[in-house]
Motif scaffolding. Structure first.
Motif, short mmCIF file in Angstrom:
data_model
loop_
_atom_site.label_atom_id
_atom_site.label_comp_id
_atom_site.label_asym_id
_atom_site.label_seq_id
_atom_site.Cartn_x
_atom_site.Cartn_y
_atom_site.Cartn_z
N LEU A 95 0.73 -1.28 -0.03
CA LEU A 95 0.15 -0.05 0.03
C LEU A 95 0.94 1.34 0.03
N GLN A 96 1.75 1.21 0.78
CA GLN A 96 2.64 2.30 0.98
C GLN A 96 3.65 2.64 -0.39
N GLY A 97 4.00 1.89 -0.79
CA GLY A 97 4.79 1.64 -2.00
C GLY A 97 3.94 2.35 -3.33
N ALA A 98 2.44 2.04 -3.35
CA ALA A 98 1.76 2.66 -4.37
C ALA A 98 1.40 4.06 -4.21
N LEU A 99 1.35 4.39 -2.90
CA LEU A 99 1.02 5.79 -2.65
C LEU A 99 2.71 6.50 -2.73
N VAL A 100 3.65 6.28 -2.86
CA VAL A 100 4.99 7.05 -2.78
C VAL A 100 4.90 7.78 -3.97
N GLY A 101 4.93 9.20 -3.81
CA GLY A 101 5.22 10.12 -4.84
C GLY A 101 3.84 10.67 -5.30
N SER A 102 2.63 10.32 -4.62
CA SER A 102 1.32 10.87 -4.89
C SER A 102 1.01 11.89 -4.04
N GLY A 103 1.96 12.17 -2.81
CA GLY A 103 1.42 13.13 -1.70
C GLY A 103 0.53 12.81 -0.91
N VAL A 104 0.22 11.57 -0.90
CA VAL A 104 -0.90 10.87 0.03
C VAL A 104 0.00 10.07 0.81
N THR A 300 7.90 -26.36 -0.25
CA THR A 300 6.91 -26.02 -1.46
C THR A 300 5.63 -25.20 -0.46
N THR A 301 5.14 -24.25 -1.33
CA THR A 301 3.91 -23.37 -0.49
C THR A 301 3.37 -22.55 -1.55
N VAL A 302 2.30 -22.00 -0.98
CA VAL A 302 1.46 -21.11 -1.83
C VAL A 302 1.82 -19.72 -1.27
N GLU A 303 2.25 -18.62 -2.26
CA GLU A 303 2.49 -17.36 -1.70
C GLU A 303 1.32 -16.42 -1.78
N LEU A 304 0.98 -16.11 -0.46
CA LEU A 304 -0.06 -15.07 -0.30
C LEU A 304 0.30 -13.75 -1.00
N PRO A 305 -0.55 -13.15 -1.77
CA PRO A 305 -0.24 -12.02 -2.81
C PRO A 305 -0.50 -10.80 -1.67
N HIS A 306 -0.08 -10.85 -0.62
CA HIS A 306 -0.36 -9.61 0.38
C HIS A 306 0.34 -8.31 -0.35
N ALA A 307 1.53 -8.40 -0.84
CA ALA A 307 2.06 -7.01 -1.46
C ALA A 307 1.19 -6.64 -2.42
N ARG A 312 -2.77 -2.95 -5.03
CA ARG A 312 -4.18 -2.72 -5.75
C ARG A 312 -4.82 -1.73 -5.20
N ALA A 313 -4.75 -1.79 -3.76
CA ALA A 313 -5.66 -0.85 -2.89
C ALA A 313 -5.23 0.65 -2.97
N GLY A 314 -3.64 0.77 -2.90
CA GLY A 314 -3.39 2.12 -3.26
C GLY A 314 -3.64 2.67 -4.55
N GLU A 315 -3.60 1.90 -5.56
CA GLU A 315 -3.89 2.19 -7.02
C GLU A 315 -5.40 2.73 -7.05
N ILE A 316 -6.32 1.94 -5.97
CA ILE A 316 -7.72 2.20 -6.28
C ILE A 316 -7.76 3.63 -5.59
N LEU A 317 -7.08 3.92 -4.61
CA LEU A 317 -7.29 5.23 -3.63
C LEU A 317 -6.80 6.41 -4.66
N LEU A 318 -5.92 6.04 -5.44
CA LEU A 318 -5.50 7.18 -6.19
C LEU A 318 -6.11 7.31 -7.56
N GLY A 319 -7.06 6.59 -7.81
CA GLY A 319 -7.78 6.43 -9.00
C GLY A 319 -7.15 5.84 -10.28
N ARG A 320 -5.96 5.23 -9.98
CA ARG A 320 -5.15 4.60 -10.89
C ARG A 320 -5.85 3.15 -11.60
N ARG A 321 -6.90 2.71 -10.66
CA ARG A 321 -7.31 1.27 -10.83
C ARG A 321 -8.87 1.42 -10.50
N GLN A 322 -9.66 0.97 -11.11
CA GLN A 322 -11.23 0.95 -11.01
C GLN A 322 -11.52 -0.20 -10.15
#
Length: 345
Positions: A95-104, A300-307, A312-322
C-alpha cells in the motif's frame, strides 16, 4: 415522541441523505460543505445544510478534492492484528509503495476489530483530516468498520464489511491457491494424501480444504485413502495432526493449511523416522519470509499475494485502478524441495 435527529439512515450517510434532510439539492450540499464561496447561497440555507450534516453525523470524503487540487493528504489505515506477523506486513508495504510520490501519506492505527475501538479509530482519523480509510486484517474475515464513516471512501484489504456495501474489497484467492497446492501433489503421482487444515469455520481454511477435496476428487483419487483433519494453524497442531495421519494408512503427501503447520509436520516426520521428501512430500500455504525457504528441505508452498493486494488498494485510492467490488487476487505456487514424486511402492 420521535425527533428528526433520531431518523438517521442505516449504514453510511451520504450527501444525498443530507440533502433530503435539509430540503436542498445534492450540489448545494457539496458547495456548502466544501466551503465554496464562488456561488451565492443564502446564509439560512447554509445553516440548514450544516445542521442536517451535524444531525446525521455526516463526514465528507476529502480524497478526490485534495488530489484534484494536488495537495498532500492522508489516508487512514486501521489494522486488525497486522503489526508483527512476518507475512501480513507485506500488505502495508504494498500500500505504501503505491502511494509513494502521490503526496498521500498513510496514517495507521492498530485495533482488534472491537466495534468500540474501531469507532474510536475512525473518529480519530477522520478528525485528523484523512481523506479515505483502509481496513486491513491479518486473516480474511468480516470486520465491523463503524457507522461514523459517513461517505468517507473505504477499502477493505484481506477483510470485508460485516454489513455488505459497495466498497472495494481485496482478498487472496484462497480457493485457487489451495487448488494449485493439491493439484501439484496429484501431478507428482501421489494417491494417498492427507490435508491438515486450520480452524474448520475460518474463511481461508474452508476455501483451502474445499479446494483439496475438489482437486483429489477430480483426479479420481479414492476418498477412503484421503484424510482431512482440522487444527489451529500452529506448529504444534501440524505436528499432532501429522502424527495422527501416520497412525493408520500412511499417506505419501501432506497438504497443510499453512507453513507453520507444515513445519510442525516436518518435525513429526523427523521424530517418526520418515524422510521428507523421499518418503513423504509436504506442502504449506502462505510462503512466510525466511521460514518457508529457510527450512530443510525448503518448503513448497503457496504465496499469499499480500504485497500485490496492498499495491492494488493504493492504486484504487489514487484513481489509477477501477474498484471491482470483491476482487480475488491470484496466489502463486512456489515449488521447492519438500515436494517430490510419489515414492514407488
Amino acid at each position: 415522541m420521535t425527533t428528526q435527529a433520531s431518523n438517521k439512515p442505516a449504514g453510511r450517510v451520504t450527501m444525498a441523505d443530507v440533502a433530503r434532510r435539509a430540503g436542498v439539492s445534492v450540489s448545494t450540499v457539496s458547495l456548502v460543505l466544501n466551503d465554496r464561496t464562488t456561488v451565492q447561497i443564502a446564509d439560512l440555507t447554509r445553516q440548514k445544510v450544516r445542521r442536517a450534516a451535524e444531525e446525521l453525523e455526516f463526514r465528507p470524503n476529502r480524497l478526490a478534492r485534495s488530489l484534484r487540487m494536488q495537495q498532500a493528504d492522508t489516508v487512514g489505515v486501521i489494522t486488525n492484528r497486522v503489526i508483527g506477523p512476518l507475512f501480513a506486513g507485506r500488505m502495508l508495504s504494498g500500500l505504501q509503495g503505491a502511494l509513494v510520490g502521490s503526496g498521500v501519506v498513510p496514517m495507521l492505527i492498530e485495533t482488534d476489530d472491537d466495534p468500540a475501538s474501531n469507532d474510536a479509530a475512525v473518529t480519530a482519523l477522520i478528525d485528523r483530516g484523512v481523506a479515505a480509510l483502509v481496513f486491513v486484517s491479518i486473516e480474511p474475515t468480516a470486520v465491523h468498520p463503524s457507522l461514523l464513516l459517513g461517505d468517507t471512501r473505504t477499502i477493505y484489504l484481506n477483510c470485508w464489511p460485516a454489513e455488505p456495501d459497495d466498497s472495494a474489497v481485496l482478498l487472496a484467492d484462497e480457493y485457487a491457491g489451495g487448488l494449485a497446492a493439491a493439484s501439484a501433489v496429484v501431478r507428482r503421482g501421489h494417491r494417498r494424501t492427507a490435508y491438515l487444515g486450520g480452524p474448520p469455520a475460518e474463511y481461508a481454511a474452508v476455501q483451502r480444504s474445499r479446494a483439496y477435496l475438489d482437486a483429489t476428487g477430480d483426479a479420481g483419487l479414492d476418498p477412503a485413502e484421503q484424510q482431512v483433519t482440522f487444527g489451529d494453524y500452529t506448529l504444534g497442531s501440524g505436528y499432532a495432526q501429522a502424527r495422527a495421519a501416520f497412525s493408520g494408512h500412511r499417506p505419501t503427501a501432506l497438504v497443510c493449511g499453512n507453513d507453520f503447520m507444515a513445519i510442525g509436520a516436518m518435525l513429526a516426520m523427523r521424530d517418526l523416522g520418515v524422510s521428507v521428501p523421499d518418503e513423504v512430500s509436504i506442502v504449506g500455504f502462505d510462503d512466510v519470509p525466511d521460514i518457508a525457504d529457510g527450512v530443510q528441505p525448503a518448503l513448497t508452498t503457496v504465496e499469499l499475494p499480500h504485497a500485490e493486494m496492498g499495491r492494488r488498494a493504493g492504486e484504487i485510492l489514487l484513481g489509477r485502478r477501477q474498484p471491482q467490488g470483491r476482487e480475488l487476487v491470484p496466489c502463486d505456487l512456489v515449488e521447492r524441495r519438500s515436494l517430490q514424486d510419489a515414492p514407488r511402492a
